[in-house]
Enzyme design. Structure first.
Site, PDB file in Angstrom:
ATOM      1  N   SER A 117       0.831  -1.203   0.000  1.00 48.82           N
ATOM      2  CA  SER A 117       0.000   0.000   0.000  1.00 48.82           C
ATOM      3  C   SER A 117       0.872   1.262   0.000  1.00 48.82           C
ATOM      4  CB  SER A 117      -0.956  -0.035   1.190  1.00 48.82           C
ATOM      5  OG  SER A 117      -1.953   0.941   1.074  1.00 48.82           O
ATOM      6  N   ASP A 162      -8.483  -5.145  -6.610  1.00 49.41           N
ATOM      7  CA  ASP A 162      -8.218  -3.923  -5.844  1.00 49.41           C
ATOM      8  C   ASP A 162      -8.553  -2.720  -6.709  1.00 49.41           C
ATOM      9  OD1 ASP A 162      -7.182  -1.802  -4.382  1.00 49.41           O
ATOM     10  OD2 ASP A 162      -5.091  -2.343  -4.740  1.00 49.41           O
ATOM     11  N   HIS A 176      -6.643  -5.537  -1.829  1.00 46.70           N
ATOM     12  CA  HIS A 176      -5.651  -4.615  -1.286  1.00 46.70           C
ATOM     13  C   HIS A 176      -5.444  -4.972   0.189  1.00 46.70           C
ATOM     14  CE1 HIS A 176      -3.688  -0.569  -1.683  1.00 46.70           C
ATOM     15  NE2 HIS A 176      -3.805  -0.594  -0.373  1.00 46.70           N
TER      16      HIS A 176
END
Length: 465
Positions: free
Chosen positions: A178, A389, A443
């Protein structure tokens, strides 16, 4: 007299270095887990900063295979300001929450079958100060930024290696997911530059690993619309109208372009109830676990009151993926857990993500130059993306990788699980960069742990996916 002065100076230096990393603890058991831990876990603090005013907390899990020779990786959770418990208990560590409904006791833990520590030593770092159990002694030391994080990670590592010289020769990697997509490549560059300047101990840096990496907000924002269209979340007509009215640019839109703005509002409406981290999963509200966590010694009614909810239906059900975030708030704030981990008394209430409380300066708007520099140094890299994601679409990651303009040495192909089922797709480039998608992933790695574990094991061992 000169020899005596040298000896005194030498002893003081050893004392200072020892003091930097003296708050370490071998953890044999943990509340919530039955019996002794079947792996080696060390926790501790390392003092860094100009005056040692920053105390960074870490979890170190030794490889279950061959810790003396297996690679060592430092894992940086995104955020910025999110606890590395996200990596240790949610993503690629040896333990996970069972997911039972919370009953007022310490949430139970269980062993996982997909831990990356089966083949690598992993150092989970809580950074910057204010993340997890890390803290700063002064307001000035509490301030952080993208580049300050990179310098502090390098400083942390060199101090940690002084206390752990047996791992200096192990192949070393930096990993994260991330927002760490902004930090990891810069940290690799910082470590490399430190080695070139003669900083000691030298770190045997070999490369880096990134999952669903935030790299360039403009690119990621621009690819969300075509991603949504490809996934059937917006209509052909809306997508075509967006392309025409916005000119294919969906960030920093001219406010005078009313047609583009209206189309983007229609797009936002279509996406508003989608769980952006994984578009197939139930959209469970998790705002309450990002704010102050509740008092541990309380009943369910008190819990709901502190969460400002009226009934149990407002809490996520155990079947919800994000329920583990709810459990982590109780586990990490339990007094017995904190005592077992060696958390210092100066540390206040634990939050899974503490971004809003950290004075942080965002400086890196495009991390691609760091990838360019690291490629020139010959470092290996594994970049992977969950293909469901919508926050950081896999197509946006492909776009900046293509922009590096390296030739392809192993073209787009499926990579397979041991059961001969497709796990995702991969491509390898001449700069030693491997890109992989994770079929059904979100994610980030935590949604498809078996696939991610196999991917990491093959890559870290130098095998083709």
């Amino acid at each position: 007299m000169r020899n005596l002065s040298f000896i005194v100076l030498f002893l003081l230096t050893l004392f200072f270095i020892h003091h930097l990393v003296d708050a370490s603890l071998l953890v044999k058991s943990l509340p919530g887990f039955e019996g002794p831990l079947p792996f080696e876990l060390e926790t501790g603090y390392v003092s860094i900063g100009e005056s040692g005013d920053v105390e960074l907390f870490y979890y170190f899990v030794k490889s279950e295979r061959n810790p003396e020779n297996d690679p060592l990786m430092i894992w940086l959770t995104g955020g910025p300001g999110c606890s590395s418990i996200c990596g240790l208990l949610f993503a690629n560590g040896p333990l996970a929450f069972k997911g039972d409904e919370y009953n007022g006791t310490v949430p139970p833990l269980e062993l996982t079958s997909f831990s990356w520590t089966k083949v690598a030593n992993i150092l989970y770092l809580e950074a910057p100060a204010g993340s997890g159990y890390s803290y700063a002694k002064t307001r000035r030391a509490f301030e952080s930024s993208d580049t300050k994080q990179m310098h502090q990670i390098d400083q942390f590592l060199r101090s940690w290696f002084v206390k752990h010289p047996e791992f200096i020769s192990n192949p070393f990697y930096v990993g994260g997911d991330s927002y760490s997509g902004k930090i990891v490549p810069g940290a690799v560059q910082q470590i490399s530059l430190g080695n070139e300047k003669g900083l000691t101990p030298l770190i045997n840096i070999q490369g880096y690993v990134l999952g669903n990496p935030v790299t360039d907000k403009n690119i990621e924002t621009n690819y969300r619309v075509p991603f949504a269209h490809g996934m059937g979340l917006i209509s052909d007509e809306l997508f075509e109208s967006l392309e025409r009215s916005c000119g294919g640019k969906f960030f920093n839109v001219d406010p005078s372009n009313a047609r583009c703005s209206n189309n983007l509002q229609a797009y936002d409406h279509c996406m508003s109830e989608i769980y952006s981290e994984h578009i197939l999963l139930r959209n469970c509200k998790v705002d309450y676990v990002l704010a102050d966590t509740p008092n541990i010694r309380t009943d369910r009614r008190r819990v709901m009151k502190e969460f400002s909810v009226n009934d149990s239906s407002s809490l996520p059900p155990p079947s919800c993926f994000t329920y583990r975030y709810f459990l982590s708030a109780f586990w990490a704030n339990d007094e017995n857990v904190r005592r077992a981990l060696g958390v210092k008394k100066e540390v206040g209430k634990w939050n899974r993500c503490n971004s809003q409380n950290i004075p942080y300066t965002f400086e890196i708007f495009n991390a691609v130059p760091y990838h360019v520099n690291n490629s020139l140094k010959g470092f290996r890299s594994l970049i992977y993306s969950g293909d469901h994601d919508s926050m950081v679409p896999f197509s946006s990651t492909q776009a900046w990788i293509r922009a590096l303009n390296y030739s392809i040495v192993d073209d787009w192909r499926p990579w397979m699980m041991s059961s001969n089922q497709v796990a995702g797709y991969t491509r390898t480039y001449a700069n030693k960069m491997t890109f992989a998608t994770i079929k059904g992933g979100g994610h980030t790695a935590e949604y498809t742990p078996d696939q991610c574990s196999l991917m990491f094991r093959r890559w870290i061992d130098g095998e083709p996916l």
